[in-house]
Design a protein around this motif. Structure first.
Motif, PDB file in Angstrom:
ATOM      1  N   ARG A   1      -2.271 -59.429  -1.943  1.00  0.00           N
ATOM      2  CA  ARG A   1      -2.881 -59.598  -3.262  1.00  0.00           C
ATOM      3  C   ARG A   1      -4.245 -60.284  -3.136  1.00  0.00           C
ATOM      4  NH1 ARG A   1       1.395 -63.075  -6.174  1.00  0.00           N
ATOM      5  NH2 ARG A   1       1.555 -63.848  -4.032  1.00  0.00           N
ATOM      6  N   SER A   2      -5.163 -59.890  -4.023  1.00  0.00           N
ATOM      7  CA  SER A   2      -6.488 -60.499  -4.084  1.00  0.00           C
ATOM      8  C   SER A   2      -6.664 -61.344  -5.333  1.00  0.00           C
ATOM      9  CB  SER A   2      -7.575 -59.410  -4.085  1.00  0.00           C
ATOM     10  OG  SER A   2      -7.496 -58.595  -2.979  1.00  0.00           O
ATOM     11  N   ILE A   3      -6.273 -60.785  -6.468  1.00  0.00           N
ATOM     12  CA  ILE A   3      -6.569 -61.419  -7.760  1.00  0.00           C
ATOM     13  C   ILE A   3      -5.978 -62.818  -7.880  1.00  0.00           C
ATOM     14  CG2 ILE A   3      -6.288 -61.213 -10.253  1.00  0.00           C
ATOM     15  CD1 ILE A   3      -6.315 -58.139  -9.828  1.00  0.00           C
ATOM     16  N   PRO A   4      -4.703 -63.033  -7.545  1.00  0.00           N
ATOM     17  CA  PRO A   4      -4.178 -64.393  -7.710  1.00  0.00           C
ATOM     18  C   PRO A   4      -4.864 -65.419  -6.820  1.00  0.00           C
ATOM     19  CG  PRO A   4      -2.567 -62.998  -6.628  1.00  0.00           C
ATOM     20  CD  PRO A   4      -3.644 -62.097  -7.121  1.00  0.00           C
ATOM     21  N   VAL A   5      -5.375 -64.984  -5.669  1.00  0.00           N
ATOM     22  CA  VAL A   5      -6.133 -65.906  -4.812  1.00  0.00           C
ATOM     23  C   VAL A   5      -7.431 -66.294  -5.511  1.00  0.00           C
ATOM     24  CG1 VAL A   5      -7.294 -66.185  -2.592  1.00  0.00           C
ATOM     25  CG2 VAL A   5      -5.098 -64.993  -2.714  1.00  0.00           C
ATOM     26  N   ALA A   6      -8.120 -65.295  -6.091  1.00  0.00           N
ATOM     27  CA  ALA A   6      -9.347 -65.578  -6.833  1.00  0.00           C
ATOM     28  C   ALA A   6      -9.069 -66.512  -8.003  1.00  0.00           C
ATOM     29  CB  ALA A   6      -9.965 -64.275  -7.332  1.00  0.00           C
ATOM     30  N   GLN A   7      -7.981 -66.275  -8.714  1.00  0.00           N
ATOM     31  CA  GLN A   7      -7.642 -67.123  -9.859  1.00  0.00           C
ATOM     32  C   GLN A   7      -7.384 -68.560  -9.427  1.00  0.00           C
ATOM     33  OE1 GLN A   7      -4.368 -64.599 -11.150  1.00  0.00           O
ATOM     34  NE2 GLN A   7      -5.429 -64.162 -13.069  1.00  0.00           N
ATOM     35  N   ARG A   8      -6.638 -68.733  -8.348  1.00  0.00           N
ATOM     36  CA  ARG A   8      -6.299 -70.083  -7.895  1.00  0.00           C
ATOM     37  C   ARG A   8      -7.527 -70.837  -7.397  1.00  0.00           C
ATOM     38  NH1 ARG A   8      -2.838 -69.197  -3.393  1.00  0.00           N
ATOM     39  NH2 ARG A   8      -2.478 -71.444  -3.309  1.00  0.00           N
ATOM     40  N   ILE A   9      -8.433 -70.118  -6.725  1.00  0.00           N
ATOM     41  CA  ILE A   9      -9.664 -70.775  -6.271  1.00  0.00           C
ATOM     42  C   ILE A   9     -10.494 -71.206  -7.477  1.00  0.00           C
ATOM     43  CG2 ILE A   9     -11.859 -70.406  -5.083  1.00  0.00           C
ATOM     44  CD1 ILE A   9     -10.317 -68.547  -3.151  1.00  0.00           C
ATOM     45  N   ALA A  10     -10.639 -70.326  -8.446  1.00  0.00           N
ATOM     46  CA  ALA A  10     -11.415 -70.658  -9.644  1.00  0.00           C
ATOM     47  C   ALA A  10     -10.797 -71.842 -10.386  1.00  0.00           C
ATOM     48  CB  ALA A  10     -11.512 -69.442 -10.559  1.00  0.00           C
ATOM     49  N   GLU A  11      -9.490 -71.873 -10.435  1.00  0.00           N
ATOM     50  CA  GLU A  11      -8.819 -72.988 -11.113  1.00  0.00           C
ATOM     51  C   GLU A  11      -8.996 -74.296 -10.337  1.00  0.00           C
ATOM     52  OE1 GLU A  11      -4.980 -71.234 -11.320  1.00  0.00           O
ATOM     53  OE2 GLU A  11      -5.440 -70.097 -13.157  1.00  0.00           O
ATOM     54  N   ARG A  12      -8.983 -74.240  -9.010  1.00  0.00           N
ATOM     55  CA  ARG A  12      -9.184 -75.443  -8.203  1.00  0.00           C
ATOM     56  C   ARG A  12     -10.584 -76.026  -8.441  1.00  0.00           C
ATOM     57  NH1 ARG A  12      -7.290 -77.408  -3.188  1.00  0.00           N
ATOM     58  NH2 ARG A  12      -5.280 -76.551  -3.887  1.00  0.00           N
ATOM     59  N   PHE A  13     -11.557 -75.143  -8.645  1.00  0.00           N
ATOM     60  CA  PHE A  13     -12.941 -75.587  -8.849  1.00  0.00           C
ATOM     61  C   PHE A  13     -13.371 -75.424 -10.307  1.00  0.00           C
ATOM     62  CE2 PHE A  13     -12.568 -74.511  -4.378  1.00  0.00           C
ATOM     63  CZ  PHE A  13     -13.199 -75.584  -3.763  1.00  0.00           C
TER      64      PHE A  13
ATOM     65  N   ASP B   1     -13.852 -77.518 -12.629  1.00  0.00           N
ATOM     66  CA  ASP B   1     -14.841 -78.500 -13.091  1.00  0.00           C
ATOM     67  C   ASP B   1     -16.244 -77.945 -12.856  1.00  0.00           C
ATOM     68  OD1 ASP B   1     -16.685 -80.617 -13.262  1.00  0.00           O
ATOM     69  OD2 ASP B   1     -15.188 -82.097 -12.662  1.00  0.00           O
ATOM     70  N   MET B   2     -16.953 -77.621 -13.957  1.00  0.00           N
ATOM     71  CA  MET B   2     -18.258 -76.982 -13.821  1.00  0.00           C
ATOM     72  C   MET B   2     -19.286 -77.914 -13.186  1.00  0.00           C
ATOM     73  SD  MET B   2     -17.709 -73.946 -14.644  1.00  0.00           S
ATOM     74  CE  MET B   2     -19.406 -73.466 -14.336  1.00  0.00           C
ATOM     75  N   ASP B   3     -19.151 -79.213 -13.409  1.00  0.00           N
ATOM     76  CA  ASP B   3     -20.079 -80.143 -12.755  1.00  0.00           C
ATOM     77  C   ASP B   3     -19.929 -80.059 -11.236  1.00  0.00           C
ATOM     78  OD1 ASP B   3     -21.109 -81.032 -15.143  1.00  0.00           O
ATOM     79  OD2 ASP B   3     -19.756 -82.751 -15.293  1.00  0.00           O
ATOM     80  N   ARG B   4     -18.685 -79.921 -10.783  1.00  0.00           N
ATOM     81  CA  ARG B   4     -18.457 -79.808  -9.348  1.00  0.00           C
ATOM     82  C   ARG B   4     -19.023 -78.490  -8.817  1.00  0.00           C
ATOM     83  NH1 ARG B   4     -12.690 -79.496  -6.039  1.00  0.00           N
ATOM     84  NH2 ARG B   4     -13.573 -79.957  -3.991  1.00  0.00           N
ATOM     85  N   GLN B   5     -18.824 -77.417  -9.560  1.00  0.00           N
ATOM     86  CA  GLN B   5     -19.370 -76.129  -9.135  1.00  0.00           C
ATOM     87  C   GLN B   5     -20.890 -76.189  -9.002  1.00  0.00           C
ATOM     88  OE1 GLN B   5     -18.026 -72.331 -10.567  1.00  0.00           O
ATOM     89  NE2 GLN B   5     -16.280 -73.246 -11.623  1.00  0.00           N
ATOM     90  N   HIS B   6     -21.543 -76.797  -9.987  1.00  0.00           N
ATOM     91  CA  HIS B   6     -23.001 -76.888  -9.949  1.00  0.00           C
ATOM     92  C   HIS B   6     -23.461 -77.795  -8.801  1.00  0.00           C
ATOM     93  CE1 HIS B   6     -24.401 -74.630 -13.495  1.00  0.00           C
ATOM     94  NE2 HIS B   6     -23.194 -74.884 -13.956  1.00  0.00           N
ATOM     95  N   ASP B   7     -22.662 -78.822  -8.499  1.00  0.00           N
ATOM     96  CA  ASP B   7     -23.008 -79.690  -7.375  1.00  0.00           C
ATOM     97  C   ASP B   7     -22.897 -78.927  -6.055  1.00  0.00           C
ATOM     98  OD1 ASP B   7     -23.518 -82.320  -6.053  1.00  0.00           O
ATOM     99  OD2 ASP B   7     -21.503 -81.930  -5.280  1.00  0.00           O
ATOM    100  N   ILE B   8     -21.864 -78.114  -5.907  1.00  0.00           N
ATOM    101  CA  ILE B   8     -21.714 -77.304  -4.688  1.00  0.00           C
ATOM    102  C   ILE B   8     -22.877 -76.323  -4.586  1.00  0.00           C
ATOM    103  CG2 ILE B   8     -20.314 -75.514  -3.583  1.00  0.00           C
ATOM    104  CD1 ILE B   8     -17.846 -76.966  -4.796  1.00  0.00           C
ATOM    105  N   GLY B   9     -23.238 -75.727  -5.708  1.00  0.00           N
ATOM    106  CA  GLY B   9     -24.406 -74.849  -5.730  1.00  0.00           C
ATOM    107  C   GLY B   9     -24.107 -73.429  -5.309  1.00  0.00           C
ATOM    108  N   LYS B  10     -25.133 -72.745  -4.901  1.00  0.00           N
ATOM    109  CA  LYS B  10     -25.066 -71.305  -4.641  1.00  0.00           C
ATOM    110  C   LYS B  10     -24.189 -70.997  -3.433  1.00  0.00           C
ATOM    111  CE  LYS B  10     -28.095 -67.329  -3.772  1.00  0.00           C
ATOM    112  NZ  LYS B  10     -27.477 -66.487  -4.798  1.00  0.00           N
ATOM    113  N   VAL B  11     -23.180 -70.167  -3.673  1.00  0.00           N
ATOM    114  CA  VAL B  11     -22.311 -69.703  -2.597  1.00  0.00           C
ATOM    115  C   VAL B  11     -21.634 -68.429  -3.080  1.00  0.00           C
ATOM    116  CG1 VAL B  11     -20.365 -71.141  -3.377  1.00  0.00           C
ATOM    117  CG2 VAL B  11     -20.415 -70.304  -1.027  1.00  0.00           C
TER     118      VAL B  11
END
Length: 671
Positions: free
Chosen positions: A546-558, A560-570
């Motif tokens: 499966r691909s989709i549930p992995v994508a969902q879990r990663i998005a849920e782990r991150f 926090d939009m402030d954290r995403q913006h701190d990590i930056g472009k990837v």
């Protein structure tokens, strides 16, 4: 003693069914017969009879465990097949028995107004007659298949050339969005198809197509006819032919663009459609073109990649790459021409395809792509063969005349831009006064060539959502917003997002407010939750995980939009099998789902890129489990955050440090 059930897809609608004790086919595994080894041969004969009588297709056996008459599939694939997608409890057999509303006649479908204000290529009567005739021909082919006049093997060629696949839960129809450009009326027509013939959504892909995952075989001719009413088709979205030509989602709008590639993409579309010599190539063939010096179309990862340029004299020409591709053997393309003049464009394209068609492997599916031909003949020899073929072709017979280019260009109506200042006081005030809007602007907009305008990206990656999915209501909303703010024009990005290419800065805040609560407002373009993912084993018959549930879990782990913006472009890409429809090889972080003795495992690569510095990622080490894959991504990103230089993007840190520190952290003792 092993026990098995026999499953298949019902021919007329693709629904998953199981063979029962009476030799009939039932829609629930609860009613399936369970066969031991001694009974399996007789069951196979019964199943073969079902295929012969045009009742079912794609017969398969699956192991089960029988507990108090409960049939428990022993493979994840069959478990998903018995229920429906693991990521959508509202779809498939797990959603319960609901009566399906009757499908209205084709005459009830909307008939688009075909307004000429959107920047699409405007079809003429000959184009429209061609699409209608193609739908009528396919209708007859479907009728012949259901009547038993065509076997499944005979019919498969026809259905694939019209974009129709047979997947895990049923048929899937892949519809082309040529070079990713749609009018608002075309988007509404796609929404209508999703609502009436599917289950209320469509899936936008990395090839700038849209896939419908639940159509019935008997309805597909009607779907093609409805799509043809809006100048949309599914021609050559599958099969060993030249597939949908793709380009930059900001084509015709980007401030760094030197040539509008849509004109040449349309020329390639017309040239390649039903090309008599290249309809049955050794393998599928993909072309991408960009008109910007900053590659946003992944041209170096295609069978042919075209970079439109202007020379010092201002003349349009092309830099040509060939032999790129992903899948089992990922390869970055070889540059085969530094400069190609416009008049020679189609002659050179045809020369490449002639060499490939003549020499490409047809005896080995895994060695059939042009990338293998280029590698095995050596790039220098391949280039020489192409040049020899090119020189032998009559230049006059293949000349792309300026009048033809101009005639095609005139079919693309230029937006009626206003003369606006480059700075908007209204926009600046809104950005200063609303932090949420400012964050969205930072990630979800792209500079426009016209002062006072911007391109706005609508994310199809809400936290917990399915990357690339859009509901019929969302498609209708995007169409309305395109009419209100973007001259009726929409783009599909190969990253599986949507774009309104021509938005006034003065209108941007109102547009953003209109997105609130729609699921299209996430400010994450280019960030870790902007994940590219194929449908994986939840839908695809070829997938190994499966691909989709992995994508969902990663998005849920991150989340926090402030954290995403701190990590930056990837960039983070996920594929459910080696075919790499999720482009995992070229993600800065790539994840490949594998089957390890019946258990899902995920192989991670680092350092992939699809831009001007295209690169295939390097496998970091042994695969990780489904349970551990999200932690693994977090570990990798933590190393990056701890070791990056100020302002340094993930891929640049990786290139500077190499793979060692990431590998050490991921596989440290105790991990």
């Amino acid at each position: 003693m092993s026990l098995s059930v026999i499953s298949a897809n019902r021919l007329t609608d693709g629904v998953a069914v199981w063979l029962n004790e009476a030799g009939d086919w039932v829609e629930r595994v609860d009613g399936a017969a369970v066969f031991d080894d001694a009974a399996l041969d007789a069951a196979r004969r019964q199943a073969a009879e079902g295929e012969k009588r045009q009742i079912v297709v794609a017969v398969a056996e699956a192991p089960v465990r029988l507990d108090d008459q409960t049939r428990t599939p022993l493979t994840r694939r069959e478990h998903i097949r018995t229920l429906g997608p693991s990521v959508r409890s509202d779809l498939g057999k797990q959603s319960g028995d609901r009566p399906e509303p009757p499908v209205p006649p084709v005459s009830a479908a909307p008939h688009p107004r075909r307004r000429a204000n959107a920047g699409i290529y405007n079809y003429d009567i000959e184009d429209r007659d061609f699409l209608k005739d193609r739908a009528a021909v396919f209708r007859r082919q479907v009728e012949r298949r259901i009547a038993g006049e065509l076997t499944e093997e005979e019919f498969k060629i026809f259905r694939l050339m019209n974009g129709l696949y047979l997947q895990l839960h049923g048929y899937m129809l892949r519809v082309a969005v040529p070079y990713g450009v749609l009018s608002s009326d075309q988007m509404r027509q796609l929404a209508y198809v999703a609502r009436v013939y599917d289950k209320g959504y469509g899936h936008f892909t990395t090839r700038q197509n849209i896939q419908f995952n639940w159509p019935k075989l008997v309805d597909t001719p009607d779907i093609l006819e409805v799509l043809a009413d809006a100048d949309i088709h599914a021609i050559q979205t599958s099969g060993n032919c030249i597939r949908n030509v793709t380009t930059d989602q900001f084509a015709g709008a980007a401030d760094d663009e030197v040539v509008d590639p849509r004109v040449y993409a349309e020329i390639l579309r017309q040239w390649s459609t039903d090309h008599p010599e290249f309809t049955f190539l050794p393998r599928k063939f993909k072309i991408a073109i960009t008109g910007s010096p900053n590659d946003r179309a992944a041209v170096r990862l295609h069978d042919i990649g075209v970079l439109a340029r202007r020379n010092e004299a201002g003349e349009v020409g092309f830099e040509i790459h060939a032999g790129g591709g992903l899948g089992r053997t990922p390869i970055v393309a070889t540059k085969v021409r530094d400069w190609l003049a416009v008049p020679d464009f189609l002659r050179y394209m045809e020369a490449i395809l002639r060499v490939y068609n003549a020499l490409g492997r047809r005896d080995n599916l895994y060695k059939a792509r042009i990338k293998i031909l280029v590698r095995e003949t050596r790039p220098e020899r391949f280039i020489a063969m192409v040049e020899e073929e090119f020189a032998a072709m009559d230049p006059d017979a293949y000349r792309l005349e300026p009048e033809v280019v101009e005639a095609i260009a005139r079919r693309f109506v230029a937006p009626d831009f206003q003369s606006l200042p480059a700075v908007s006081d209204r926009f600046e005030a809104a950005r200063a006064g609303d932090a949420g809007f400012a964050a969205w602007v930072r990630t979800n907009t792209h500079p426009h060539k016209q002062p006072g305008y911007v391109s706005a990206v609508l994310s199809l990656k809400p936290v917990g959502g399915i990357p690339g999915d859009a509901t019929d209501a969302q498609m209708d909303l995007v169409a309305d917003l395109a009419d209100r703010y973007s001259f009726g024009e929409v783009r599909v990005a190969h990253e599986q997002n949507l774009v309104l290419p021509h938005v006034r800065l003065d209108d941007l805040y109102a547009l953003w407010q209109s997105l609130a609560g729609s699921g299209l407002e996430t400010a994450n373009i280019g960030l870790v939750s902007d994940i590219i993912a194929c449908p994986g084993m939840d839908y695809c018959a070829l997938a190994t995980a499966r691909s989709i549930p992995v994508a969902q879990r990663i998005a849920e782990r991150f989340a926090d939009m402030d954290r995403q913006h701190d990590i930056g472009k990837v960039t983070l890409n996920i594929s459910g099998c080696i075919n790499a429809c999720g482009h995992h090889h070229i993600g800065n972080i790539g994840i490949l789902g594998l089957d390890r003795a019946g258990v899902e495992a995920y192989q991670i690569t680092l350092g992939g890129a699809a831009d001007d510095h295209a690169a295939v990622g390097t496998i970091i080490g042994p695969s990780v489990s489904y349970e551990d894959v999200v932690d693994a991504v977090e570990t990798i990103l933590n190393v990056y955050v701890a070791r990056r230089d100020p302002g340094e993007a993930f891929v640049d840190t990786y290139r500077r440090l190499g793979i060692a520190p990431f590998k050490e952290a991921l596989y440290a003792p105790g991990k």
